[in-house]
Write an enzyme that holds these catalytic residues in place. Structure first.
Site, PDB file in Angstrom:
ATOM      1  N   PRO A 149      24.881  13.536 -32.675  1.00 53.31           N
ATOM      2  CA  PRO A 149      25.800  13.878 -31.589  1.00 53.31           C
ATOM      3  C   PRO A 149      25.733  15.364 -31.253  1.00 53.31           C
ATOM      4  CG  PRO A 149      26.858  12.444 -33.176  1.00 53.31           C
ATOM      5  CD  PRO A 149      25.557  12.860 -33.783  1.00 53.31           C
ATOM      6  N   GLU A 150      25.513  15.668 -29.977  1.00 57.77           N
ATOM      7  CA  GLU A 150      25.469  17.045 -29.535  1.00 57.77           C
ATOM      8  C   GLU A 150      26.720  17.344 -28.728  1.00 57.77           C
ATOM      9  OE1 GLU A 150      21.724  18.508 -28.196  1.00 57.77           O
ATOM     10  OE2 GLU A 150      20.595  16.974 -29.253  1.00 57.77           O
TER      11      GLU A 150
ATOM     12  N   HIS B 246      30.788   1.365 -43.269  1.00 59.32           N
ATOM     13  CA  HIS B 246      30.677   2.814 -43.087  1.00 59.32           C
ATOM     14  C   HIS B 246      31.940   3.455 -42.521  1.00 59.32           C
ATOM     15  CE1 HIS B 246      26.545   2.223 -44.148  1.00 59.32           C
ATOM     16  NE2 HIS B 246      26.253   1.615 -43.021  1.00 59.32           N
TER      17      HIS B 246
ATOM     18  N   ARG C 193      25.477   7.789 -42.496  1.00 57.49           N
ATOM     19  CA  ARG C 193      24.707   8.687 -43.366  1.00 57.49           C
ATOM     20  C   ARG C 193      25.585   9.716 -44.076  1.00 57.49           C
ATOM     21  NH1 ARG C 193      19.350  10.617 -40.277  1.00 57.49           N
ATOM     22  NH2 ARG C 193      18.863  11.307 -42.392  1.00 57.49           N
TER      23      ARG C 193
END
Length: 270
Positions: free
Chosen positions: A2-3, A91, A110
């Protein structure tokens, strides 16, 4: 990863459900994130009024009436969602109950992101060390030039350095340099004021376009409403190796810089 547009889209997505609300409970999976979540500090924000939500660089910050803060970074694969029903999925690592009956859920396959509770005026280097982003009134062409005019590093690497300018990740750095007609291999010391003007102008234009489109979906990003962003279809060079340049019909090239992929037009950015 994500930017800035993805983070801004997420911030805007959750804001209506969080503003002027309170967090009443918190559940943690027990698994460690990039920075371990310290649940013992939850009392600092429990039942406290959320008075504001802001984005600082790629961080989402919830500000409380007590002046304490909740800082969230999505890392490589993190996402936030607001749900009316508590249905945990794989998650999900942090679930916060809201006074209005909704749930704020942080999911991160992650686990490279972070969720940190900060006391009033508590310093947090990972947040505090970020430079202004292209939307900041402080980030002028003259300021950018002063930061890079003696740099022997490439302009591509400079745009990825959050201590110089924040919020421009790898995807958008490629797009900004293409739109500006600047080679990603140009050294900072060889960039002039006019090029700095182009960089900031195009950075704001491209990032704004991405925000309006909901972010850039590649592999892992989903916005706060679990809808994918669609800006990828508007990318001019990123991930288009071997395809024709939209401007000159030359082929888009891919190079490796600092272990990151750089996509550029050898003709337009010569």
């Amino acid at each position: 990863m994500p930017e800035l547009p993805e983070v801004e889209t997420t911030k805007r997505g959750v804001e209506p459900y969080l503003l002027n609300n309170r967090i009443t409970k918190c559940w943690h999976s027990g698994l460690s994130l990039r920075v371990p979540f310290d649940s013992s500090k939850f009392y600092l924000i429990k039942n406290d009024l959320i008075t504001g939500i802001e984005r600082i660089a790629k961080y989402i910050v919830l500000n409380f009436e007590s002046k304490n803060r909740l800082v969230i970074h999505l890392g490589m694969t993190g996402n936030l969602r607001v749900s009316k029903f508590l249905k945990k999925v794989k998650h999900d690592h942090i679930v916060m109950n809201l006074e209005n009956g909704n749930y704020l859920i942080y999911n991160d396959p992650r686990r490279f992101g972070l969720v940190s509770i900060l006391a009033n005026e508590e310093q947090f280097a990972m947040l505090d060390n970020n430079a202004d982003d292209p939307f900041s009134a402080k980030m002028t062409p003259k300021l950018l030039l002063s930061k890079i005019e003696n740099k022997n590093t490439t302009i591509k690497a400079i745009l990825l350095n959050n201590k110089i300018i924040s919020g421009i990740g790898n995807i958008y750095a490629c797009e900004v340099l293409f739109r500006s007609g600047i080679s990603p291999f140009t050294l900072g010391k060889d960039i002039d004021l006019e090029q700095c003007k182009k960089i900031l102008k195009n950075a704001k234009k491209i990032l704004n376009s991405a925000i309006k489109s909901g972010g850039t979906t590649l592999k892992d990003y989903f916005n706060a409403e679990a809808k994918p962003g669609y800006f990828k279809i508007k990318l001019k060079v990123y991930d288009r190796e071997g395809e024709e340049c939209a401007a000159c019909k030359s082929l888009i090239a891919r190079s490796i810089q600092n272990n990151r992929s750089t996509f550029h037009c050898l003709n337009c950015q010569n």
